[in-house]
Design an enzyme around this catalytic site. Sequence first.
Site, PDB file in Angstrom:
ATOM      1  N   LYS A  75       0.461  50.355   7.669  1.00 37.86           N
ATOM      2  CA  LYS A  75       1.554  50.498   8.640  1.00 37.86           C
ATOM      3  C   LYS A  75       0.986  50.327  10.068  1.00 37.86           C
ATOM      4  O   LYS A  75       0.066  49.543  10.252  1.00 37.86           O
ATOM      5  CB  LYS A  75       2.283  51.829   8.467  1.00 37.86           C
ATOM      6  N   HIS A  83       9.691  45.644   3.331  1.00 34.77           N
ATOM      7  CA  HIS A  83       9.360  47.075   3.271  1.00 34.77           C
ATOM      8  C   HIS A  83      10.556  47.866   3.812  1.00 34.77           C
ATOM      9  O   HIS A  83      11.234  47.425   4.741  1.00 34.77           O
ATOM     10  CB  HIS A  83       8.108  47.360   4.103  1.00 34.77           C
ATOM     11  N   GLU A  95      10.821  50.238   5.749  1.00 33.19           N
ATOM     12  CA  GLU A  95      10.820  50.513   7.195  1.00 33.19           C
ATOM     13  C   GLU A  95      11.287  49.290   7.975  1.00 33.19           C
ATOM     14  O   GLU A  95      11.903  49.415   9.029  1.00 33.19           O
ATOM     15  CB  GLU A  95       9.412  50.969   7.628  1.00 33.19           C
ATOM     16  N   GLU A 152       9.811  50.742  -4.415  1.00 33.41           N
ATOM     17  CA  GLU A 152       9.480  51.855  -3.529  1.00 33.41           C
ATOM     18  C   GLU A 152      10.753  52.631  -3.214  1.00 33.41           C
ATOM     19  O   GLU A 152      11.493  52.254  -2.289  1.00 33.41           O
ATOM     20  CB  GLU A 152       8.891  51.324  -2.222  1.00 33.41           C
ATOM     21  N   SER A 187       4.488  57.873  -1.862  1.00 34.15           N
ATOM     22  CA  SER A 187       3.676  59.100  -1.949  1.00 34.15           C
ATOM     23  C   SER A 187       2.732  59.125  -3.146  1.00 34.15           C
ATOM     24  O   SER A 187       2.496  60.173  -3.756  1.00 34.15           O
ATOM     25  CB  SER A 187       4.576  60.349  -1.942  1.00 34.15           C
TER      26      SER A 187
HETATM   27  C1  PEP Z   1       4.479  52.548   1.824  1.00 33.41           C
HETATM   28  O1  PEP Z   1       4.497  52.593   3.040  1.00 33.41           O
HETATM   29  O2  PEP Z   1       4.639  51.460   1.234  1.00 33.41           O
HETATM   30  C2  PEP Z   1       4.254  53.792   1.088  1.00 33.41           C
HETATM   31  C3  PEP Z   1       4.372  53.792  -0.218  1.00 33.41           C
HETATM   32  O3  PEP Z   1       3.926  54.888   1.835  1.00 33.41           O
HETATM   33  P1  PEP Z   1       3.406  56.322   1.288  1.00 33.41           P
HETATM   34  O4  PEP Z   1       2.395  56.031   0.205  1.00 33.41           O
HETATM   35  O5  PEP Z   1       2.808  56.974   2.476  1.00 33.41           O
HETATM   36  O6  PEP Z   1       4.596  57.027   0.741  1.00 33.41           O
END
Ligand code: PEP
Length: 253
Positions: free
Chosen positions: A11, A96, A98, A168, A214
């Site tokens: 990120k 993604h 975000e 995700e 996570s």
């Molecule tokens: C991600 O940003 O793709 C992600 C899975 O973040 P995190 O592992 O911190 O949840």
Amino acid sequence: MRKKIVAGNWKMNLDYAAGISVFSEIVNMVKDEKNGSQDVVICAPFIHLNSLSKLGGETVKIGAQNCHQNESGAFTGEISAGMIKSVGCEYVLIGHSERRQYFAETDALLAEKTVIALKNNLIPIFCIGETLDERNNGSYFEVIKSQLENGLFSLDAESFSKIIVAYEPVWAIGTGLTASSDQAQEVHAFIRKEISEKYSMAIADATSILYGGSCNPKNADELFAQKDIDGGLIGGASLKSRDFMDIIKAFNS
Ligand code: PEP
């Protein structure tokens, strides 16, 4: 046999010196890991791509976190897929959550980005996943189906077979809440079924589908043991070389 992949997503973290330092540790640990059967990728901020791709060589591959949908032109502040490829990257994250949430990226736009990435010989890691509301109201299969259909399924079979999908769940990203291995497996199996219905069983069987949200050294074992989970997209834990390496090792245990 489909490819197993553990990809880190840094990120907007780590300045130049810190990035080199964490990355060098990861490369050394991956070199020392005797049983490694998976590809290891780091998706880093743009400032790192050139240096990391040289440092990583064949040991750790590099990806960008985004690209523009146009080849070049008057798009101040943007980076093209061709530029990313020119510094030795092999992968690019597309869609993604975000990017979808904070930059209003739609499936239609992401479909364009996917086409331009493939045209420039980058491997898209295409991210999909439902929000907490969508999980709670039971619409998550519809959401995922629509993200696949509108973001990816206009590709022909040959192009689609170069794609990596990352499931995700938005509610699990950066929250410390992980999908249970059953929840993740259920959605991965659904994604594979949708791919098989759209393209073929052979293409579905060959598509790597990563889990992200996570993921950490404690839960990686159980997630990676699921038959439709082919690896992970790791955010926070990829910023610490030891944690990232322990997740990689979970594959080989
Ligand atoms: C991600 O940003 O793709 C992600 C899975 O973040 P995190 O592992 O911190 O949840």
